[in-house]
Design an enzyme around this catalytic site. Structure first.
Site, PDB file in Angstrom:
ATOM      1  N   GLN A 141      37.582   4.288  35.598  1.00 42.99           N
ATOM      2  CA  GLN A 141      37.974   5.787  34.316  1.00 42.99           C
ATOM      3  C   GLN A 141      38.760   4.857  33.092  1.00 42.99           C
ATOM      4  O   GLN A 141      39.684   4.187  33.362  1.00 42.99           O
ATOM      5  CB  GLN A 141      38.659   6.710  35.022  1.00 42.99           C
ATOM      6  CG  GLN A 141      37.748   7.520  35.871  1.00 42.99           C
ATOM      7  CD  GLN A 141      36.792   8.785  35.047  1.00 42.99           C
ATOM      8  OE1 GLN A 141      36.899   8.584  33.791  1.00 42.99           O
ATOM      9  NE2 GLN A 141      36.261   9.387  35.772  1.00 42.99           N
ATOM     10  N   GLU A 174      26.903   2.577  45.167  1.00 44.65           N
ATOM     11  CA  GLU A 174      27.080   2.311  43.492  1.00 44.65           C
ATOM     12  C   GLU A 174      25.961   1.212  43.181  1.00 44.65           C
ATOM     13  O   GLU A 174      25.452   0.240  44.319  1.00 44.65           O
ATOM     14  CB  GLU A 174      28.435   1.694  43.371  1.00 44.65           C
ATOM     15  CG  GLU A 174      28.658   0.842  41.979  1.00 44.65           C
ATOM     16  CD  GLU A 174      28.477   1.839  40.902  1.00 44.65           C
ATOM     17  OE1 GLU A 174      27.817   1.420  39.885  1.00 44.65           O
ATOM     18  OE2 GLU A 174      29.143   2.816  40.938  1.00 44.65           O
ATOM     19  N   ASN A 202      30.115  11.188  41.112  1.00 40.99           N
ATOM     20  CA  ASN A 202      30.679  11.097  39.844  1.00 40.99           C
ATOM     21  C   ASN A 202      29.888  10.111  38.884  1.00 40.99           C
ATOM     22  O   ASN A 202      30.132   9.239  38.726  1.00 40.99           O
ATOM     23  CB  ASN A 202      31.985  10.333  40.119  1.00 40.99           C
ATOM     24  CG  ASN A 202      32.915  10.043  38.633  1.00 40.99           C
ATOM     25  OD1 ASN A 202      32.525  10.809  37.791  1.00 40.99           O
ATOM     26  ND2 ASN A 202      33.688   9.187  38.873  1.00 40.99           N
ATOM     27  N   CYS A 251      31.150  14.132  32.757  1.00 41.15           N
ATOM     28  CA  CYS A 251      31.769  13.783  31.570  1.00 41.15           C
ATOM     29  C   CYS A 251      31.067  14.428  30.275  1.00 41.15           C
ATOM     30  O   CYS A 251      31.211  14.544  29.307  1.00 41.15           O
ATOM     31  CB  CYS A 251      32.106  12.373  31.062  1.00 41.15           C
ATOM     32  SG  CYS A 251      30.282  11.412  31.327  1.00 41.15           S
ATOM     33  N   GLU A 272      36.370  15.610  31.347  1.00 44.53           N
ATOM     34  CA  GLU A 272      35.657  15.736  32.607  1.00 44.53           C
ATOM     35  C   GLU A 272      35.932  17.113  33.203  1.00 44.53           C
ATOM     36  O   GLU A 272      36.839  17.566  33.630  1.00 44.53           O
ATOM     37  CB  GLU A 272      36.411  14.628  33.512  1.00 44.53           C
ATOM     38  CG  GLU A 272      36.474  13.187  33.084  1.00 44.53           C
ATOM     39  CD  GLU A 272      35.240  12.527  33.687  1.00 44.53           C
ATOM     40  OE1 GLU A 272      34.409  13.052  34.313  1.00 44.53           O
ATOM     41  OE2 GLU A 272      34.785  11.622  33.030  1.00 44.53           O
TER      42      GLU A 272
END
Length: 479
Positions: A298, A348, A398, A426, A472
């Site tokens: 972040q 990921e 996320n 976002c 966010e």
């Protein structure tokens, strides 16, 4: 009929059509055709002059600030109010779309769920721990200018302006950018603005941490250069930043990437360490995190701590819970909550980020985490299709601005064990809205969305990007 006569006739018809439209418009209340024409002419004039990227008469620095940080002129409390209204519009749109799908939404204040005020950022100025600087023509015409863009490619009015006056970029990043500009201006090699036109020097990425670590990543288009010529350029770059004018930047890591594309992953074109340590390190919620050149972290560290604390509370996870962390990056969310839950499973796509996540878990003495490398749409369906664990399963998603793949939505929706979902976005007004609708719509066998639909419960915006229009948004879903 001769071609010239036909063309003349077409033009005459178009003028008559435009005249008719103007007459009709002028007859409507509050419509002034002459005013409309003037506005179009003014907009065209601004576009041709390369304006429209700041207030009239403003300097290039102010234009850049208006483009990169459009809310910078407002007091911070007013910025938060603007963002709140933006998120309210997002939820209003979501509510309308859900109603169109036949979803019976609860509407406190005409929204599909409660919307809390924007949580402010603990740091307002210079908060970015990562900045990307472009190389292009500056206001003075110099093609070796390092900064941020003003203008658009479509209008062909792009100008690269130094980021000296941009409030969210810290001084260290600006210092490294200025030194890189100095280096490429003394280099005999050209900057690479358009790949097909040649040139070599491209963008610069700077990453910093609260430990004082600074990582610089230089992107270079090799064009037709041989290995010996490439080695020379890498040696000159290293010398400049270690013993030359750039030594004052005190870089912890200097990376070089040969790239023939706009963006290259480490797998496509490895990051080459020219100097220093391969990683930088950051503290977050009492844990230490290792960060690779292309790993997601972040951009606002103190804001991320506020966000992750709230995610922990909203998840309602306890010692019996398994936490599914989709798009986990270096594992920050999962690892920060690991001591509250029974197990963490992270997914990921960036392989180096997964290596960081595993290192971070081991270094911090966390043993109840497992991390999977690969595309979420490939890993997650396989993982959940054979899920037999009886423990409660909470999902945290996320993703990037592009949202999550349809197969990821389908896997989450069709997994009965997931009763609670936290979606962190976002850009909720973009592709994320499609994800929200797919999670909440009535069962659709045709799309293989057969699981019980989720329902939005609570929305909380977190301002991780002061001076910009972004924040966010954490949306809590349950079923």
């Amino acid at each position: 009929m001769a071609p010239c006569c036909a063309l003349s006739l077409v033009r005459r018809c178009l003028r008559q059509l435009l005249s008719t439209q103007c007459a009709l418009l002028s007859g409507l209340p509050g419509r002034d055709c002459s005013l409309l024409t003037e506005k179009r002419a003014e907009k065209r004039k601004k576009r041709n002059a390369g304006e429209g990227c700041g207030l009239p008469g403003s300097s290039w620095e102010e234009r850049l600030a208006d483009a990169a940080t459009p809310l910078w002129r407002l007091p911070y409390q007013e910025q938060l109010q603007v963002k709140y209204e933006n998120q309210r519009k997002v939820l209003q749109t979501l509510t309308s779309r859900l109603q169109e799908l036949g979803v019976d939404v609860q509407k406190p204040g005409e929204l599909c769920c409660a919307l809390r005020p924007v949580v402010p950022s603990p740091t307002i100025n210079g908060y970015r721990n990562k900045s990307t600087f472009s190389v292009n023509q500056g206001p003075d015409g110099n093609p070796k200018t390092v900064g941020l863009y003003v203008g658009t490619g479509r209008a062909r009015n792009i100008v690269c302006v130094r980021a000296d006056h941009v409030k969210n970029v810290p001084p260290k990043h600006k210092q490294v950018a200025q030194c890189y500009e100095e280096f490429i201006r003394q280099s005999p090699l050209d900057s690479c603005i358009l790949f097909h036109e040649g040139g070599h020097w491209r963008e610069l990425v700077v990453r910093t941490t609260s430990h004082g670590h600074t990582m610089a990543i230089v992107t270079f288009h090799p064009q037709e250069l041989g290995q010996e010529a490439l080695a020379t350029q890498k040696a000159l770059l290293k010398e400049f930043f270690t013993s030359g004018p750039g030594a004052g930047c005190a870089l912890t890591s200097l990376y070089f990437q040969e790239s023939t594309m706009t963006r290259c992953s480490h797998e496509q074109s490895p990051f080459q360490l020219l100097y220093g340590e391969p990683h930088i390190f950051e503290d977050l919620l009492g844990l230490k995190f290792r960060i690779s050149p292309d790993a997601f972290f972040q951009v606002n560290t103190s804001g991320a701590e506020t966000l992750y604390r709230a995610v922990g509370e909203l998840s309602q996870a306890d010692r019996d819970t398994v936490l599914l962390d989709v798009c986990c990056g270096t594992g920050t969310i999962g690892l920060s909550l690991a001591h509250h839950v029974s197990k963490v499973i992270g997914i990921e796509i960036v392989e180096k980020a997964i290596e960081d996540a595993r290192w971070n878990a081991a270094f911090n003495g966390i043993s109840n985490c497992e991390f999977h490398s690969g595309k979420a749409e490939a890993v997650l369906p396989q993982l959940l299709s054979s899920w037999e664990d009886t423990r409660p399963l909470v999902a945290v998603v996320n993703p990037s601005r592009a949202g999550i793949h349809y197969r990821v939505v389908r896997a989450i929706r069709n997994c009965k064990a997931i009763r609670r979902l936290l979606y962190i976005s976002c850009k909720p007004e973009g592709e994320a809205t499609r994800n929200f609708l797919e999670l909440c719509c009535p069962p659709d066998p045709g799309k293989k969305l057969v699981g019980e639909p989720f329902a939005p419960v609570l929305a909380i915006p977190f301002d991780l990007f002061p001076h910009t229009a972004h924040c966010e948004l954490v949306l809590l879903f349950s079923r």
